[in-house]
Scaffold this active site. Structure first.
Site, PDB file in Angstrom:
ATOM      1  CD  GLU A  58      -2.717  -3.447   8.947  1.00 10.46           C
ATOM      2  OE1 GLU A  58      -2.163  -2.338   8.775  1.00 10.46           O
ATOM      3  OE2 GLU A  58      -3.589  -3.896   8.192  1.00 10.46           O
ATOM      4  CG  HIS A  87      -2.017  -1.072   1.024  1.00 12.89           C
ATOM      5  ND1 HIS A  87      -2.542  -1.801   2.061  1.00 12.89           N
ATOM      6  CD2 HIS A  87      -2.652  -1.502  -0.102  1.00 12.89           C
ATOM      7  CE1 HIS A  87      -3.453  -2.638   1.582  1.00 12.89           C
ATOM      8  NE2 HIS A  87      -3.528  -2.479   0.285  1.00 12.89           N
ATOM      9  CD  GLU A 145      -0.635   0.380   4.324  1.00 14.44           C
ATOM     10  OE1 GLU A 145      -0.038  -0.711   4.351  1.00 14.44           O
ATOM     11  OE2 GLU A 145      -1.878   0.467   4.215  1.00 14.44           O
ATOM     12  CG  HIS A 148      -0.168  -4.075   5.040  1.00 13.50           C
ATOM     13  ND1 HIS A 148      -0.904  -3.578   3.993  1.00 13.50           N
ATOM     14  CD2 HIS A 148       0.293  -5.284   4.640  1.00 13.50           C
ATOM     15  CE1 HIS A 148      -0.906  -4.457   3.005  1.00 13.50           C
ATOM     16  NE2 HIS A 148      -0.186  -5.502   3.372  1.00 13.50           N
TER      17      HIS A 148
HETATM   18  C1  7B0 Z   1      -5.717  -4.619   4.065  1.00 17.32           C
HETATM   19  O1  7B0 Z   1      -5.118  -1.073   6.568  1.00 17.32           O
HETATM   20  C2  7B0 Z   1      -4.763  -7.142   5.202  1.00 17.32           C
HETATM   21  C3  7B0 Z   1      -4.949  -8.451   5.875  1.00 17.32           C
HETATM   22  C4  7B0 Z   1      -4.733  -9.513   4.839  1.00 17.32           C
HETATM   23  N1  7B0 Z   1      -4.898 -10.830   5.273  1.00 17.32           N
HETATM   24  C5  7B0 Z   1      -5.047  -5.951   6.045  1.00 17.32           C
HETATM   25  C6  7B0 Z   1      -4.797  -4.662   5.286  1.00 17.32           C
HETATM   26  O2  7B0 Z   1      -5.229  -4.895   2.963  1.00 17.32           O
HETATM   27  O3  7B0 Z   1      -6.900  -4.290   4.229  1.00 17.32           O
HETATM   28  N2  7B0 Z   1      -5.039  -3.537   6.125  1.00 17.32           N
HETATM   29  S1  7B0 Z   1      -4.573  -2.035   5.607  1.00 17.32           S
HETATM   30  O4  7B0 Z   1      -5.053  -1.853   4.290  1.00 17.32           O
HETATM   31  N3  7B0 Z   1      -2.998  -1.909   5.668  1.00 17.32           N
HETATM   32 ZN    ZN Z   2      -1.917  -1.855   3.974  1.00 16.68          ZN
END
Ligand code: 7B0
Ligand code: ZN
Ligand code: CA
Ligand code: CA
Length: 407
Positions: free
Chosen positions: A369, A167, A170, A296
């Site tokens: 995260e 992303h 991030e 992330h």
């Molecule tokens: C997302 O806020 C991903 C978990 C995958 N198993 C979490 C991620 O892609 O929604 N959270 S985020 O976008 N970084």
């Molecule tokens: Zn993310």
């Protein structure tokens, strides 16, 4: 469930204030930040995510999202109480990148990241090998650094993968991958624990899976809260992986959505390149990569598969395997203070990297995260946070590498 606090100060980094006719690049019908009340359960958050809205965080039953006008209308039609907080700034002109804004210059741009990797190779030639998983949509290399003793040789050692920056906004995650490179190389000669890990494995690090989006996010000297890649209106690469793609309301089919899944599994060149490279590590029928973290931000969580279903076990994930995910996830979380949980405890995601890594290759694949817990400072912590917040994961990274050795 994660709890996070949402403050006006943090939102200021995200928003173009629309009062007073202030000049900003927000489009009239562009995305806005909203608060959605009555969203305390994972099911409710999945309903929100299903509209294609981009969930930023959730606390005390209220979820903060970025949504387009159609998505906001859909949320209201579903009966949610939706409050607009302000517009998101998105550049419409030329995309030029000089550096991160003042206060953030410690972060690495794409060019600076490439230089760091080249320096690692120059300083530690026998421990490192620089390659690429392929190219981004706009043609940037998806650089891949291998770290091991005799790095030039493909030895018969368990392999470990770290990926960062799927992303765009991030940015702290790119720094996390660079921290892994720096610590494992510079610590090798003096730290016997590092030497053992590096000698007995082959560690692959991809600092940016989405360099186009990352460069776009800092273009013109301000942040733009950009998430996706830069293919058309952007694909969310973490909804584009080819396992249970688009199955379950955990992604959007609408091109303007922040969680747009793309036209087909692996239609995003970045996800396809990394996936093809992972598949190429299957040698003599045996996948060499054993463990993986995809970094992330934000919320301070350790997440494991599956994301596409609330069920703890599913075809291809036995109770014993789910137990092992949980044990390993909890062990890592105990070292960094993050909250460990199954991915779908947050909300349903389909086509995410972890589900594919596990289902297709039986790689013990986690999402971290990182910092912060809440929307202050959200995606944009000052660069003074880079060292503390990446160092915070040193032990968890070592546990993940060791897990590849012990099996
Ligand atoms: C997302 O806020 C991903 C978990 C995958 N198993 C979490 C991620 O892609 O929604 N959270 S985020 O976008 N970084
Ligand atoms: Zn993310
Ligand atoms: Ca080796
Ligand atoms: Ca090998």
């Amino acid at each position: 469930m994660r709890t996070r606090t949402c403050t006006a100060a943090a939102l200021a980094a995200l928003l173009v204030l629309t009062t007073g006719g202030q000049a900003g690049a927000a489009q009239p019908d562009g995305p806005q930040v909203y608060e959605v009340a009555g969203t305390g359960s994972a099911q409710q958050r999945t309903e929100v995510a299903r509209t294609g809205a981009d969930i930023l965080d959730s606390t005390g039953g209220t979820t903060t999202v970025i949504a387009g006008p159609a998505e906001a209308a859909q949320l209201r039609a579903l009966g949610f109480d939706v409050k607009a907080l302000g517009k998101v700034d998105r550049p419409q002109g030329a995309e030029t990148v000089e550096d991160f804004p003042a206060g953030y210059t410690g972060y690495h741009t794409y060019a600076e990241t490439q230089t760091e990797l080249q320096k690692a190779v120059a300083n530690y030639p026998s421990l490192t090998k620089l390659g690429s998983a392929g190219n981004s949509y706009q043609g940037r290399a998806l650089s891949l650094l291998k770290i091991s003793d005799n790095a030039a040789t493909d030895e018969n050692e368990p392999e470990v993968l770290f990926t960062c920056n799927q992303h765009a906004r991030e940015h702290l995650t790119t720094e996390m991958c660079l921290r892994i490179v720096q610590r494992l190389t510079s610590g090798y000669a003096t730290d016997s624990a590092i030497k053992r890990l590096v000698d007995s494995t082959e560690i692959w690090v991809v600092p940016s899976v989405n360099p186009d989006g990352s460069e776009y996010d800092i273009s013109g000297g301000t942040f733009h809260s950009w998430r996706k890649n830069r293919q058309g209106s952007g694909t969310d690469t973490n909804r584009n992986w080819g396992y249970q793609w688009g199955c379950c309301g955990g992604s959007s089919g609408s091109t303007s959505s922040e969680t747009y899944r793309g036209t087909a599994p692996f239609s995003a060149p970045e996800a396809k390149a990394v996936a093809d490279w992972v598949t190429s590590r299957k040698i003599g029928g045996v996948q060499q990569i054993k463990t993986h973290i995809d970094f992330h931000t934000y919320s301070e969580l350790v997440l494991w598969p599956f994301g596409y279903t609330y069920a703890d076990t599913a075809p291809g994930l036995t109770a014993a395997e789910a137990q092992k995910f949980q044990t390993l996830g909890r062990q890592m979380a105990a070292t960094n203070g993050y909250t460990p949980q199954q991915s779908s405890d947050l909300y349903i995601t389909d086509g995410s990297v972890n589900d594919w890594m596990w289902a297709t290759h039986k790689i013990w694949s986690f999402t971290f995260e990182m910092y912060p817990k809440g929307s202050n400072p959200g995606f944009y912590p000052r660069d003074t946070q880079i060292v503390p917040q990446t160092t915070r994961n040193d032990k968890a990274v070592d546990i993940l590498i060791n897990a590849a050795i012990t099996g």
